[in-house]
Design a protein around this motif. Sequence first.
Motif, PDB file in Angstrom:
ATOM      1  N   ILE A 132     -28.465  -0.897 -40.784  1.00 59.70           N
ATOM      2  CA  ILE A 132     -28.788  -0.388 -40.560  1.00 59.70           C
ATOM      3  C   ILE A 132     -28.852   1.308 -39.504  1.00 59.70           C
ATOM      4  N   GLY A 133     -29.569   0.700 -38.735  1.00 60.45           N
ATOM      5  CA  GLY A 133     -29.702   1.322 -37.341  1.00 60.45           C
ATOM      6  C   GLY A 133     -28.359   2.650 -36.748  1.00 60.45           C
ATOM      7  N   GLU A 134     -27.337   1.388 -37.577  1.00 59.81           N
ATOM      8  CA  GLU A 134     -26.439   2.265 -36.998  1.00 59.81           C
ATOM      9  C   GLU A 134     -25.949   3.448 -37.456  1.00 59.81           C
ATOM     10  N   LEU A 135     -26.260   3.376 -39.029  1.00 58.81           N
ATOM     11  CA  LEU A 135     -25.819   4.142 -39.663  1.00 58.81           C
ATOM     12  C   LEU A 135     -26.810   5.298 -40.308  1.00 58.81           C
ATOM     13  N   GLU A 136     -27.985   4.864 -40.050  1.00 60.42           N
ATOM     14  CA  GLU A 136     -29.183   6.131 -39.769  1.00 60.42           C
ATOM     15  C   GLU A 136     -28.280   6.678 -38.260  1.00 60.42           C
ATOM     16  N   LYS A 137     -28.115   6.346 -37.294  1.00 61.81           N
ATOM     17  CA  LYS A 137     -27.465   7.084 -35.957  1.00 61.81           C
ATOM     18  C   LYS A 137     -25.714   8.070 -36.751  1.00 61.81           C
ATOM     19  N   ALA A 138     -25.923   7.395 -37.526  1.00 61.92           N
ATOM     20  CA  ALA A 138     -24.216   8.164 -38.258  1.00 61.92           C
ATOM     21  C   ALA A 138     -24.878   9.656 -39.131  1.00 61.92           C
ATOM     22  N   MET A 139     -25.557   9.173 -39.243  1.00 58.09           N
ATOM     23  CA  MET A 139     -26.262   9.855 -40.378  1.00 58.09           C
ATOM     24  C   MET A 139     -27.187  11.402 -40.018  1.00 58.09           C
ATOM     25  N   ASP A 140     -27.788  10.973 -38.350  1.00 61.56           N
ATOM     26  CA  ASP A 140     -27.974  11.802 -37.619  1.00 61.56           C
ATOM     27  C   ASP A 140     -26.828  12.533 -37.033  1.00 61.56           C
TER      28      ASP A 140
END
Length: 158
Positions: A132-140
């Motif tokens: 989930i953290g990696e997906l949030e970074k990708a969205m950023d």
Amino acid sequence: MSKPRKKYKPKGVRLDAVQWVINGFRNISETGDAVLHLKIKNHESLECLRKGEATRIDIDTIISAFNIAEALARMQIGDDYAKEIKAGQDALLDVAKRGIGRDDKFILKAAELTAIVETMLIHDAQLEITTIGELEKAMDIVTKEIKMRKARSVLEKI
């Protein structure tokens, strides 16, 4: 004369910061229905595009998925497939440019369909191994690229 003050906007508050940090380490596939609904939405848009019934919303959904796939590849998640992701993005860009010029009729060529389907499969595989953290970074990353106007636009500048 002084500059007028901006209206105060308080920052959002996380009610459970510990749970938020713990969830950042969880795999997306462990979230249950959320990832399933995302995949269904992506593949439904892809199916509409394949049938020639796609709308701008469907195209935007696929573009969003491909942007996340590119951002994850930049983060070394599926970076072996960067060329395939780029080919899928290029094919989707060509389809979108043609479709916008034709009263929103998005028609695919065979090679474009192959590249787009392959990129969507790569995106699905990336979601299976992403936290989930990696997906949030990708969205950023995607948001920052769009704000800095580094993203390619479907609409031609006049």
